[in-house]
Design a protein around this motif. Structure first.
Motif, PDB file in Angstrom:
ATOM      1  N   ASN A  10       0.854  -1.288   0.058  1.00 27.19           N
ATOM      2  CA  ASN A  10       0.086  -0.092  -0.070  1.00 27.19           C
ATOM      3  C   ASN A  10       0.876   1.046  -0.081  1.00 27.19           C
ATOM      4  OD1 ASN A  10      -2.296   1.462   0.066  1.00 27.19           O
ATOM      5  ND2 ASN A  10      -2.693   1.386   2.332  1.00 27.19           N
ATOM      6  N   PRO A  11       1.109   1.989  -1.041  1.00 26.66           N
ATOM      7  CA  PRO A  11       0.130   2.042  -2.213  1.00 26.66           C
ATOM      8  C   PRO A  11       0.387   0.806  -3.088  1.00 26.66           C
ATOM      9  CG  PRO A  11       1.969   3.595  -2.438  1.00 26.66           C
ATOM     10  CD  PRO A  11       1.933   3.172  -1.135  1.00 26.66           C
ATOM     11  N   PHE A  12      -0.298   0.282  -4.063  1.00 26.83           N
ATOM     12  CA  PHE A  12      -0.031  -0.900  -4.941  1.00 26.83           C
ATOM     13  C   PHE A  12      -0.505  -0.429  -6.315  1.00 26.83           C
ATOM     14  CE2 PHE A  12      -4.637  -0.724  -3.843  1.00 26.83           C
ATOM     15  CZ  PHE A  12      -5.330  -1.164  -5.075  1.00 26.83           C
ATOM     16  N   ASN A  13       0.254  -1.184  -7.215  1.00 28.41           N
ATOM     17  CA  ASN A  13       0.086  -0.807  -8.707  1.00 28.41           C
ATOM     18  C   ASN A  13      -0.799  -1.589  -9.456  1.00 28.41           C
ATOM     19  OD1 ASN A  13       0.635   0.186 -11.289  1.00 28.41           O
ATOM     20  ND2 ASN A  13       2.452  -0.994 -11.570  1.00 28.41           N
ATOM     21  N   SER A  14      -0.983  -2.790  -9.272  1.00 33.66           N
ATOM     22  CA  SER A  14      -2.124  -3.701  -9.867  1.00 33.66           C
ATOM     23  C   SER A  14      -3.053  -4.338  -8.891  1.00 33.66           C
ATOM     24  CB  SER A  14      -1.479  -4.548 -10.995  1.00 33.66           C
ATOM     25  OG  SER A  14      -0.693  -5.456 -10.625  1.00 33.66           O
ATOM     26  N   SER A  15      -2.381  -5.029  -7.772  1.00 35.36           N
ATOM     27  CA  SER A  15      -3.102  -5.772  -7.020  1.00 35.36           C
ATOM     28  C   SER A  15      -2.428  -5.601  -5.670  1.00 35.36           C
ATOM     29  CB  SER A  15      -3.281  -7.211  -7.453  1.00 35.36           C
ATOM     30  OG  SER A  15      -1.894  -7.896  -7.401  1.00 35.36           O
ATOM     31  N   THR A  16      -3.171  -5.932  -4.412  1.00 32.70           N
ATOM     32  CA  THR A  16      -2.763  -5.742  -3.479  1.00 32.70           C
ATOM     33  C   THR A  16      -3.367  -7.138  -2.223  1.00 32.70           C
ATOM     34  OG1 THR A  16      -2.729  -4.490  -1.430  1.00 32.70           O
ATOM     35  CG2 THR A  16      -4.738  -4.405  -2.442  1.00 32.70           C
ATOM     36  N   SER A  17      -2.644  -7.521  -1.480  1.00 34.08           N
ATOM     37  CA  SER A  17      -3.350  -8.410  -0.409  1.00 34.08           C
ATOM     38  C   SER A  17      -4.203  -7.987   0.757  1.00 34.08           C
ATOM     39  CB  SER A  17      -2.040  -9.373   0.049  1.00 34.08           C
ATOM     40  OG  SER A  17      -2.447 -10.272   0.889  1.00 34.08           O
ATOM     41  N   ILE A  18      -5.230  -8.356   1.138  1.00 35.92           N
ATOM     42  CA  ILE A  18      -5.824  -8.070   2.022  1.00 35.92           C
ATOM     43  C   ILE A  18      -6.349  -9.016   3.066  1.00 35.92           C
ATOM     44  CG2 ILE A  18      -8.539  -7.044   2.584  1.00 35.92           C
ATOM     45  CD1 ILE A  18      -8.300  -5.880  -0.354  1.00 35.92           C
ATOM     46  N   TYR A  45      -8.285 -14.602   7.141  1.00 32.94           N
ATOM     47  CA  TYR A  45      -8.535 -14.952   5.965  1.00 32.94           C
ATOM     48  C   TYR A  45      -7.629 -14.008   4.969  1.00 32.94           C
ATOM     49  CZ  TYR A  45     -12.474 -17.385   7.211  1.00 32.94           C
ATOM     50  OH  TYR A  45     -13.334 -18.447   7.840  1.00 32.94           O
ATOM     51  N   ARG A  46      -7.156 -14.274   3.820  1.00 30.24           N
ATOM     52  CA  ARG A  46      -6.358 -13.515   3.102  1.00 30.24           C
ATOM     53  C   ARG A  46      -6.960 -13.685   1.528  1.00 30.24           C
ATOM     54  NH1 ARG A  46      -0.334 -11.865   3.355  1.00 30.24           N
ATOM     55  NH2 ARG A  46      -0.947 -13.020   5.449  1.00 30.24           N
ATOM     56  N   LEU A  47      -7.252 -12.236   0.898  1.00 27.01           N
ATOM     57  CA  LEU A  47      -7.551 -12.417  -0.386  1.00 27.01           C
ATOM     58  C   LEU A  47      -6.947 -11.362  -1.287  1.00 27.01           C
ATOM     59  CD1 LEU A  47      -9.642  -9.877  -1.138  1.00 27.01           C
ATOM     60  CD2 LEU A  47     -10.972 -11.376   0.107  1.00 27.01           C
ATOM     61  N   ASN A  48      -6.562 -11.542  -2.492  1.00 27.97           N
ATOM     62  CA  ASN A  48      -5.818 -10.634  -3.249  1.00 27.97           C
ATOM     63  C   ASN A  48      -6.912  -9.815  -4.142  1.00 27.97           C
ATOM     64  OD1 ASN A  48      -3.092 -11.191  -3.155  1.00 27.97           O
ATOM     65  ND2 ASN A  48      -3.325 -12.984  -4.260  1.00 27.97           N
ATOM     66  N   PHE A  49      -6.720  -8.519  -4.408  1.00 30.14           N
ATOM     67  CA  PHE A  49      -7.525  -7.313  -4.728  1.00 30.14           C
ATOM     68  C   PHE A  49      -6.896  -7.199  -6.209  1.00 30.14           C
ATOM     69  CE2 PHE A  49      -8.975  -2.825  -5.106  1.00 30.14           C
ATOM     70  CZ  PHE A  49     -10.406  -2.929  -5.877  1.00 30.14           C
ATOM     71  N   ASP A  50      -7.650  -7.262  -7.138  1.00 30.43           N
ATOM     72  CA  ASP A  50      -7.154  -6.596  -8.391  1.00 30.43           C
ATOM     73  C   ASP A  50      -7.651  -5.444  -8.767  1.00 30.43           C
ATOM     74  OD1 ASP A  50      -6.361  -6.205 -11.217  1.00 30.43           O
ATOM     75  OD2 ASP A  50      -7.156  -8.079 -12.044  1.00 30.43           O
ATOM     76  N   GLY A  51      -6.729  -4.313  -8.757  1.00 31.25           N
ATOM     77  CA  GLY A  51      -7.048  -2.863  -8.764  1.00 31.25           C
ATOM     78  C   GLY A  51      -6.780  -2.349  -9.939  1.00 31.25           C
ATOM     79  N   ARG A  52      -6.305  -3.199 -11.194  1.00 27.30           N
ATOM     80  CA  ARG A  52      -5.896  -2.530 -12.393  1.00 27.30           C
ATOM     81  C   ARG A  52      -7.092  -1.597 -12.981  1.00 27.30           C
ATOM     82  NH1 ARG A  52      -3.481  -8.120 -14.674  1.00 27.30           N
ATOM     83  NH2 ARG A  52      -5.161  -8.881 -13.681  1.00 27.30           N
ATOM     84  N   SER A  53      -8.345  -1.922 -12.861  1.00 23.32           N
ATOM     85  CA  SER A  53      -9.338  -1.200 -13.401  1.00 23.32           C
ATOM     86  C   SER A  53      -9.459   0.286 -12.559  1.00 23.32           C
ATOM     87  CB  SER A  53     -10.741  -2.068 -13.569  1.00 23.32           C
ATOM     88  OG  SER A  53     -11.292  -2.125 -12.208  1.00 23.32           O
TER      89      SER A  53
END
Length: 83
Positions: free
Chosen positions: A9-17, A52-60
């Protein structure tokens, strides 16, 4: 319940939550822009107690600051996401 800081954080295309739930129950994990508009729901449903952990794709998403919100019952936690 704990909503951990996303990484990176900040992230470019994806980040782990990551988040932890001491009790099971229905949760909503949602991303909003700073005007309060819902950008997307990452998870909505029942979860058992645990971590829990998931990846968030923020490319859009456009560059900027967003909010991620974890809600369970009357408890709500919010953190900033920067992309």
């Amino acid at each position: 319940m704990i909503l951990h800081p996303n990484y990176p954080n900040p992230f470019n295309s994806s980040t782990s939550i990551s988040y932890s739930l001491p009790t099971g129950g229905a949760i909503n994990l949602t991303v909003f822009d700073l005007q309060g508009r819902e950008i997307g729901t990452l998870y909505r449903g029942y979860r058992q107690p645990g971590s829990y952990r998931l990846n968030f794709d923020g490319r859009s998403l456009s560059s900027g600051t967003y909010l991620i919100q974890l809600a369970q019952g009357i408890s709500i936690q919010t953190r900033k996401l920067r992309c």
